[in-house]
Design a protein around this motif. Sequence first.
Motif, short mmCIF file in Angstrom:
data_model
loop_
_atom_site.label_atom_id
_atom_site.label_comp_id
_atom_site.label_asym_id
_atom_site.label_seq_id
_atom_site.Cartn_x
_atom_site.Cartn_y
_atom_site.Cartn_z
N ILE A 125 -3.01 -1.00 -0.43
CA ILE A 125 -2.52 -1.68 -1.66
C ILE A 125 -1.56 -2.80 -1.26
CG2 ILE A 125 -0.97 -1.35 -3.65
CD1 ILE A 125 -2.25 1.45 -4.01
N ASP B 36 -3.32 -5.57 0.75
CA ASP B 36 -4.20 -6.32 -0.16
C ASP B 36 -3.37 -7.37 -0.92
OD1 ASP B 36 -6.66 -6.69 -1.78
OD2 ASP B 36 -5.38 -5.89 -3.39
N ASN B 37 -2.16 -6.96 -1.37
CA ASN B 37 -1.28 -7.91 -2.07
C ASN B 37 -0.89 -9.04 -1.14
OD1 ASN B 37 -1.36 -6.50 -4.40
ND2 ASN B 37 0.65 -5.55 -4.21
N LYS C 62 -3.73 -11.31 -0.80
CA LYS C 62 -4.03 -12.04 -2.05
C LYS C 62 -2.99 -13.12 -2.35
CE LYS C 62 -4.67 -8.69 -5.05
NZ LYS C 62 -5.03 -7.85 -6.20
N GLY D 64 -1.87 -1.55 -8.74
CA GLY D 64 -1.74 -1.19 -7.32
C GLY D 64 -0.37 -0.64 -6.96
MG LIG Z 1 -2.26 -5.38 -5.82
#
Ligand SMILES: [Mg+2]
Length: 455
Positions: free
Chosen positions: A350, A353-354, A357, A414
């Motif tokens: 999580i 992934d952040n 992103k 998330g």
């Molecule tokens: Mg996230």
Amino acid sequence: MKITTKINILTTAWLVFILLIMNVLVFFTFMKTIGNIEERFLIQKAHEIIKKTENQGSRVLTKDLLEVYLSDHSFIRLVDKNSVVIKQITDDQDLAKVKAEFSPKEESELRQIGEEQFQFVRVPILTNQTVSYTMEIAQRVSGLEVKKDKLLSILAACSAITILLSLAGGRLLSNVIMKPISRMIRTMEDIEQSGVPKTIFIQNQSKDELYTLANTFNRMISRLQENIERQKQFVSDASHELKTPITVIGSYANLLRRRGLKNEKLSKEAIEAIHQEAMRMQKMTETLLDLASSENETSLHVKKVNLTQVCESLARQLKSIYKREILFHQDNPPVVVEADELKIKQVIIIVLDNAIKYSKAKIEVTVRQREGQAFIHVKDYGIGIPEEDVAHIFERFYRVDKARSRETGGTGLGLSIAKIIMKLHRGDIDIKSREGKGTEVELRIPIFYQTTQEV
Ligand SMILES: [Mg+2]
Ligand SMILES: Nc1ncnc2c1ncn2[C@@H]1O[C@H](COP(=O)(O)OP(=O)(O)OP(=O)(O)O)[C@@H](O)[C@H]1O
């Protein structure tokens, strides 16, 4: 039967039992003491008479001398070795008929004659170191029956008063003790009837067992209230979040129905939008289910996990999938913790992934161990989070920039899942961020998993 009545009956029964034993003890001790006084008095009298005759230089007992010592309903007599009365003075002819007894040693006895009780004493008289006579004195024990009756009535009255006071006191005490319990029962009944959980008002500050009971009950109710609130919030958040894609899908479908098929460009756009929103909804429902199961989860599949290895392999995998620069730093030796491997992996993904992103530059992952805790830091040099938003990013569906998150395909769930998982491990997650500069996420996990939790 009410518990107060039970306490009252039991304590009173116990008290009656104790009183009975005490009364019997007092009665017999008192009677014995009275008897002893009478007995000592008569023995003393016998010794005095014997001494008087010695002083006179003869053992001849004159009637005059004996009469001085004679009291009501008594006799004084001199008995020889054959239990024959040598001399006797009495004012009670019936008493005088009692058979005389010689005794070589001092003795006493209480004897019942007819209705009356008489105290007998015998004191030996020595001539040239041998016992030659016995001085026998008997006297009616006057007033013993009266004293006995009086004592019995005093004991009975005292016992009755004690029992009454105990009954009243017991009732009062058990009411005081039972008050908080009764209040608790009333609150529980209210909760049962209304279905609305509420806490008990605690008046008692003495930190006793009842205070603990009420406090525990209140804590339980608070948790229940929190859970109900969370459930409500969850349902309203989820329905609100699902409404947007459904509206988008609905409007594009309507557009298609009316004129889309004739216009190729429009129909392409509509189908694309419907597909995108449907995918978003699918992801959101999956994440929602994940979140719900994390929230309901109370137990973890705990085992030894090599955190260094896990982080390194995840960093490597994501690096090759997303073609991003992910640097891995580690403390030597490897950090091993007791945790649920799958769940910890989920949290790291999580966070990574952040970072992927919301940044374009390199990402740094560090694993280290300090004072019984393992730390994982994930640092990116991306867009960062505005100061006022940092406090909210663990809330469900919270996204700093909804439009941007839509582009990146986020649901805003998330970090809330990550927080729940970290709390389940008695660890935590913290985020430090500066807008435009980057973000650093810190994950903390105790090296040893504790099964007991303080409430
Ligand atoms: Mg996230
Ligand atoms: N590393 C980061 N840099 C900048 N913003 C971040 C970062 N991590 C989180 N955020 C902000 O916090 C918000 C919440 O993050 P969270 O991971 O909970 O949701 P999400 O990423 O939007 O969706 P998803 O549920 O798919 O993860 C994000 O929408 C983003 O605005």
